[in-house]
Design an enzyme around this catalytic site. Structure first.
Site, PDB file in Angstrom:
ATOM      1  N   ASP A  50       1.030  -1.125  -0.150  1.00 42.38           N
ATOM      2  CA  ASP A  50       0.241  -0.060   0.018  1.00 42.38           C
ATOM      3  C   ASP A  50       0.921   1.194  -0.084  1.00 42.38           C
ATOM      4  O   ASP A  50       0.484   2.306  -0.188  1.00 42.38           O
ATOM      5  CB  ASP A  50      -1.107  -0.117   1.029  1.00 42.38           C
ATOM      6  CG  ASP A  50      -0.370  -0.107   2.541  1.00 42.38           C
ATOM      7  OD1 ASP A  50       0.918  -0.333   2.603  1.00 42.38           O
ATOM      8  OD2 ASP A  50      -1.087  -0.184   3.569  1.00 42.38           O
ATOM      9  N   SER A  51       2.238   1.260   0.063  1.00 42.37           N
ATOM     10  CA  SER A  51       3.296   2.214  -0.035  1.00 42.37           C
ATOM     11  C   SER A  51       2.936   2.766  -1.475  1.00 42.37           C
ATOM     12  O   SER A  51       3.623   3.899  -1.838  1.00 42.37           O
ATOM     13  CB  SER A  51       4.678   1.465   0.143  1.00 42.37           C
ATOM     14  OG  SER A  51       4.744   0.624  -0.831  1.00 42.37           O
ATOM     15  N   ASP A  89      -0.792  -6.369   0.121  1.00 43.94           N
ATOM     16  CA  ASP A  89      -1.134  -5.586   1.188  1.00 43.94           C
ATOM     17  C   ASP A  89      -2.620  -5.328   1.503  1.00 43.94           C
ATOM     18  O   ASP A  89      -3.151  -4.960   0.461  1.00 43.94           O
ATOM     19  CB  ASP A  89      -0.430  -3.940   1.311  1.00 43.94           C
ATOM     20  CG  ASP A  89       0.685  -3.976   2.185  1.00 43.94           C
ATOM     21  OD1 ASP A  89       1.011  -4.881   3.014  1.00 43.94           O
ATOM     22  OD2 ASP A  89       1.614  -3.260   2.021  1.00 43.94           O
ATOM     23  N   LYS A 118      -0.871  -9.352   3.229  1.00 43.02           N
ATOM     24  CA  LYS A 118      -0.199  -9.086   4.581  1.00 43.02           C
ATOM     25  C   LYS A 118      -1.205  -8.086   5.211  1.00 43.02           C
ATOM     26  O   LYS A 118      -1.811  -7.185   4.612  1.00 43.02           O
ATOM     27  CB  LYS A 118       1.071  -8.196   4.175  1.00 43.02           C
ATOM     28  CG  LYS A 118       1.846  -7.951   5.461  1.00 43.02           C
ATOM     29  CD  LYS A 118       3.160  -7.384   4.682  1.00 43.02           C
ATOM     30  CE  LYS A 118       3.237  -5.893   4.222  1.00 43.02           C
ATOM     31  NZ  LYS A 118       2.650  -4.712   4.996  1.00 43.02           N
ATOM     32  N   GLU A 120      -1.222  -5.356   9.057  1.00 37.76           N
ATOM     33  CA  GLU A 120      -0.472  -4.866   9.936  1.00 37.76           C
ATOM     34  C   GLU A 120      -1.156  -5.302  11.451  1.00 37.76           C
ATOM     35  O   GLU A 120      -2.294  -5.225  11.504  1.00 37.76           O
ATOM     36  CB  GLU A 120      -0.202  -3.397   9.968  1.00 37.76           C
ATOM     37  CG  GLU A 120       0.450  -2.966   8.503  1.00 37.76           C
ATOM     38  CD  GLU A 120       0.457  -1.563   8.261  1.00 37.76           C
ATOM     39  OE1 GLU A 120       0.105  -0.765   9.370  1.00 37.76           O
ATOM     40  OE2 GLU A 120       1.011  -1.059   7.327  1.00 37.76           O
ATOM     41  N   GLU A 187       9.355  -3.906  10.545  1.00 41.58           N
ATOM     42  CA  GLU A 187       9.595  -2.542  10.147  1.00 41.58           C
ATOM     43  C   GLU A 187      10.006  -1.714  11.261  1.00 41.58           C
ATOM     44  O   GLU A 187       9.222  -1.653  12.201  1.00 41.58           O
ATOM     45  CB  GLU A 187       8.495  -1.976   9.287  1.00 41.58           C
ATOM     46  CG  GLU A 187       8.696  -0.595   8.580  1.00 41.58           C
ATOM     47  CD  GLU A 187       7.757   0.035   7.827  1.00 41.58           C
ATOM     48  OE1 GLU A 187       7.987   1.132   7.140  1.00 41.58           O
ATOM     49  OE2 GLU A 187       6.682  -0.663   7.474  1.00 41.58           O
TER      50      GLU A 187
END
Length: 270
Positions: A50-51, A89, A118, A120, A187
């Site tokens: 999602d970066s 993501d 993925k 978080e 991270e």
């Protein structure tokens, strides 16, 4: 007669987990078919992160990335890269509860060729991870500096600087491993606790800004290829001055057009 090992046609979770304590995992982001195809023979993992909301759409953070956006770019990456393990993501808000998470994860699997999703979060996501894995979804965890929590944290802050944070990070890692994550992204974690987590858990860790002791490393491709000069995190190493090289090429092209040197006779039809 010597026996040669056949090249791997598609990297799987089993291949990556077998690298634990044996061989470093090489990972990079990609958002389109062109760069995915370039990266294909050189990396083990491609993350459709999602970066892209920041590096591709020039937004201030990742929070406005949508499920549709991630699906679109994952399809593109899967069209370009056939061998790497491809992770998508789950964007902010797409796994706020089990029903929503399952719906969106299933969409990723049905509509793309992604290998895994993925998300978080730490031990509070363990139950969700179990639900997803029970349905056949490979889940990659992500702890430490979590971009989707940037507003809550008040910025991008390194984790693991005190004993309380270190304890929580280790608890998160162990809980997620027990819940069934296949890989764990670390991270923005201080090196000692990243090393400890890597030693304590049986699944591979992939670090970004978390020291050299992780089982693998990942960077955003546009960072490591030198496409941004406004800001560069401490952990980024530039392997190319990409922005400068491309701008020089465009300048040469523009100069040739202005001077009437492009196209020439060999580049024209008669």
């Amino acid at each position: 007669m010597s026996m040669q090992t056949a090249p791997i046609k598609k990297i799987t979770l089993n291949h990556l987990q077998a690298k634990k304590n044996q061989e470093k995992i090489i990972a990079i982001t990609a958002y389109d078919a062109l760069f995915a195809q370039i990266f294909d023979p050189l990396v083990d993992v491609i993350l459709v992160g999602d970066s892209l909301n920041m590096s591709f759409f020039n937004q201030n953070d990742t929070l406005s990335a949508s499920v549709e956006m991630m699906l679109y770019h994952t399809k593109a990456v899967c069209a370009g890269a056939k061998t790497p393990f491809i992770i998508t993501d789950m964007p902010f808000g797409s796994y706020k509860d089990e029903k929503t998470a399952l719906k969106n994860a299933i969409r990723v699997y049905k509509e793309t060729q992604a290998s895994a999703i993925k998300l978080e979060g730490g031990k509070e996501k363990a139950k969700l991870v179990k639900t997803l894995t029970n349905e056949g979804v490979i889940v990659v965890g992500h702890i430490g500096l979590m971009p989707q929590f940037v507003r809550l944290d008040g910025g991008y802050k390194i984790k693991g600087k005190n004993e309380e944070q270190q304890k929580k990070l280790l608890e998160d890692a162990l809980s997620l491993e027990e819940a069934g994550v296949g890989l764990l992204v670390l991270e923005g974690i201080t090196t000692p606790i990243a090393q400890k987590i890597t030693q304590k858990i049986k699944i591979p860790t992939i670090g970004i800004g978390s020291g050299k002791d992780c089982d693998g490393q990942i960077l955003v491709w546009s960072d490591m290829l030198g496409f941004f000069d406004s800001f560069k995190p401490k952990f980024v190493r530039e392997y190319l001055k990409g922005k400068e090289l491309i701008q020089n090429a465009i300048k040469q092209y523009a100069d040739d057009v202005k001077k009437g040197n492009f196209p020439n006779e060999l580049e024209s039809y008669h």
